[in-house]
Design a protein around this motif. Structure first.
Motif, short mmCIF file in Angstrom:
data_model
loop_
_atom_site.label_atom_id
_atom_site.label_comp_id
_atom_site.label_asym_id
_atom_site.label_seq_id
_atom_site.Cartn_x
_atom_site.Cartn_y
_atom_site.Cartn_z
N ALA A 44 -5.09 2.59 -10.18
CA ALA A 44 -5.87 3.83 -9.99
C ALA A 44 -4.95 4.99 -9.65
O ALA A 44 -5.14 6.11 -10.15
N SER A 45 -3.93 4.73 -8.80
CA SER A 45 -3.06 5.84 -8.42
C SER A 45 -2.19 6.29 -9.59
O SER A 45 -1.88 7.47 -9.72
N LEU B 188 -5.90 -0.40 -6.45
CA LEU B 188 -5.37 0.86 -5.95
C LEU B 188 -4.14 1.33 -6.73
O LEU B 188 -4.01 2.51 -7.05
N ASN C 121 -4.32 8.38 -11.74
CA ASN C 121 -4.48 9.69 -11.12
C ASN C 121 -3.36 10.64 -11.54
O ASN C 121 -3.60 11.82 -11.80
N ALA D 59 -0.04 8.49 -5.13
CA ALA D 59 -1.09 9.48 -4.88
C ALA D 59 -0.48 10.84 -4.53
O ALA D 59 -1.02 11.89 -4.88
N SER E 77 0.92 2.78 -3.62
CA SER E 77 -0.22 3.61 -3.99
C SER E 77 -0.17 4.95 -3.29
O SER E 77 -0.49 5.99 -3.86
N ILE F 294 -7.56 7.66 -2.74
CA ILE F 294 -6.50 6.65 -2.79
C ILE F 294 -5.58 6.81 -1.58
O ILE F 294 -5.23 5.84 -0.92
N TYR F 295 -5.22 8.06 -1.28
CA TYR F 295 -4.28 8.29 -0.19
C TYR F 295 -4.86 7.81 1.14
O TYR F 295 -4.20 7.12 1.90
N THR G 164 -7.25 5.67 1.75
CA THR G 164 -7.41 4.21 1.79
C THR G 164 -6.06 3.55 2.08
O THR G 164 -5.94 2.70 2.96
N ALA G 165 -5.03 3.99 1.32
CA ALA G 165 -3.71 3.41 1.52
C ALA G 165 -3.18 3.72 2.91
O ALA G 165 -2.52 2.89 3.54
N TYR H 30 0.81 -1.22 0.00
CA TYR H 30 0.00 0.00 0.00
C TYR H 30 0.84 1.26 0.00
O TYR H 30 0.36 2.33 -0.34
#
Lengths: 329, 117
Positions: free
Chosen positions: A311-312, A308, A315, A166, A162, A201-202, A204-205, A159
């Motif tokens: 997705a990051s 994640l 982003n 992010a 990500s 994202i941030y 969550t990670a 994590y």
């Protein structure tokens, strides 16, 4: 020079003390909020409304027997809890709690250091925390600890990627790594608006990094007893808890700085705004804990690497588009 | 460098606090240990076998992938700081870099290194 050192030391002890106090009461707030969310009152016996509970807990932990298992690697076993705490405390150095205030005719910043690599420093130091956990798991010579430590380290490094990606979005918008400059770059609009995906994202990670529900598999008590700190007792056990809760404060501070405009806000003094936002993020994390059940380990790793991480990266590629829309380019 | 002095001071404080409290509670706390208490916890049963067993190779693969992707992430941070000055050229350059990164991720994904069975 002497004045600089005195101011520095005073600031250090004030910030350290304030964070310690906030941290102890976050443990109480967490139990209280979780309690009320489950329609029960939570701790309410020690002092009015349970307000002395954290102090009682602290004294109890302090006076407990310190057990070092026979088979454990003794030196590593003692160093590991300290290694979990030290990085957590060190991230506090660059968190900008507030701008300069005038105390006794002197301009004093309400943060310890504004280094030009602020966010990189936080990222570097906080990732050292994984050593404390993996060494604790390894040195205990217990199967639960070893499995907990392994799981935890795999989860944290997954994590962390990500999280780092992010951050790149925020740095692209602020054009600086300094925490204070990042806050100044949010004069117009908070970064949570143009960096909304980055924010999700941030956070969550970050919750996964903190090993908190729904990502608390390393401590999954129904399968691993307590994970990497199964064999720990007394103050060594408390070190992991202290480290975890100080990390919650520093992560909330980072989220506040990066996405919620830091100390900026109307009417109230900047420091108050920072604390309000910080505690709101802490409350959000407790709320998440009360709401979501635990992931399964394969789901956790799949989510980290297959959802994640892409997705990051997306982003980062989308950030210039958002910058164009919000007039940063 | 003076900016980094508070960080050093906090480091010293953190070490002193961590080891100080551990030592103090070790000295103050009761000492009443016996063989069963000092054996590894295994739900009350006598511990079975060795702890230093083999563990799934998955963890090793994850650690290796982490190093690769983390280094790529470190490359992006200085780029992000000067992103505006580099303009379109810099963005396309980074898009190519990220594309290579994504090909790597797709390869790892396809190979099944991210599957946890």
């Amino acid at each position: 020079m002497t004045e600089f050192i005195i101011i520095m030391l005073v600031k250090m002890f004030v910030i350290f003390g304030a964070v310690m106090l906030t941290m102890t009461y976050i443990t109480l707030a967490e139990r209280k909020i979780l309690g009320y969310m489950q329609i029960r009152p939570g701790p309410n016996r020690v002092g009015p409304w349970g307000l002395l509970q954290p102090i009682a807990d602290g004294i109890k932990l302090f006076l407990k027997e310190d057990i070092i298992p026979d088979k454990a690697s003794k030196v590593v076993f003692v160093i590991a809890p300290a290694m979990a705490l030290i990085p957590a405390v060190m991230t506090l150095a660059v968190i900008p709690f507030g701008p300069a205030v005038t105390i006794m005719g002197r301009q004093v910043d309400v943060y310890m250091a504004d280094v030009n690599i602020g966010i990189l420093y936080i990222f570097a130091v906080s990732s050292i925390g994984v050593y404390g956990i993996v060494l604790a798991g390894w040195s205990s010579e217990s199967k639960y600890s070893l499995l907990g430590g392994l799981r935890s380290s795999a989860q944290m490094i997954s994590y962390e990627l990500s999280m780092g990606f992010a951050l790149v979005g925020v740095i692209m918008m602020s054009q600086s790594l300094s925490m204070v400059k990042i806050i100044e770059a949010q004069k117009g609009v908070w970064f949570i608006v143009p960096q909304f995906f980055g924010f999700i994202i941030y956070i969550t990670a970050a919750i996964a990094e903190l090993n908190r529900t729904p990502f608390d598999l390393p401590e999954g008590e129904s399968e691993l007893v307590a994970g990497y700190f199964t064999e720990y007792s007394s103050m060594k056990y408390a070190m992991f808890m202290l480290g975890e809760y100080i990390n919650i404060i520093s992560v909330s501070g980072i989220v506040t700085t990066l996405y919620l405009g830091g100390w900026s806000g109307p009417i109230l003094p900047p420091l108050a705004w920072f604390m309000i936002k910080l505690l709101a993020v802490v409350f959000f994390m407790i709320w998440v804990r009360a709401t979501y059940p635990r992931f399964r380990y394969d789901q956790l790793m799949t989510f980290g690497w297959k959802v994640l991480l892409p997705a990051s990266i997306a982003n980062i590629l989308l950030t210039p588009v958002f910058m164009k829309i919000f007039g940063y380019l | 460098m003076i900016n980094y002095l508070p960080i050093l001071a906090l480091f010293v404080l953190a070490i002193a606090f961590a080891f100080g409290t551990i030592l103090l509670s070790h000295l103050i706390g009761p000492k009443n240990s016996y063989k069963e208490k000092l054996s590894p916890y295994e739900c009350g049963m006598p511990p079975v076998g060795n702890t230093r067993e083999r563990f799934p190779i998955k963890f090793y693969i994850i650690a290796m992938l982490f190093i690769i992707f983390d280094i790529e992430g470190v490359f992006m941070i200085p780029w992000a700081v000067v992103f505006k000055r580099l303009g379109m050229f810099g963005f396309i350059e980074m898009a190519v870099f990220i594309a290579i990164l994504l090909i790597g991720l797709a390869y790892v994904w396809k190979k099944g290194a991210l599957e946890w069975e």
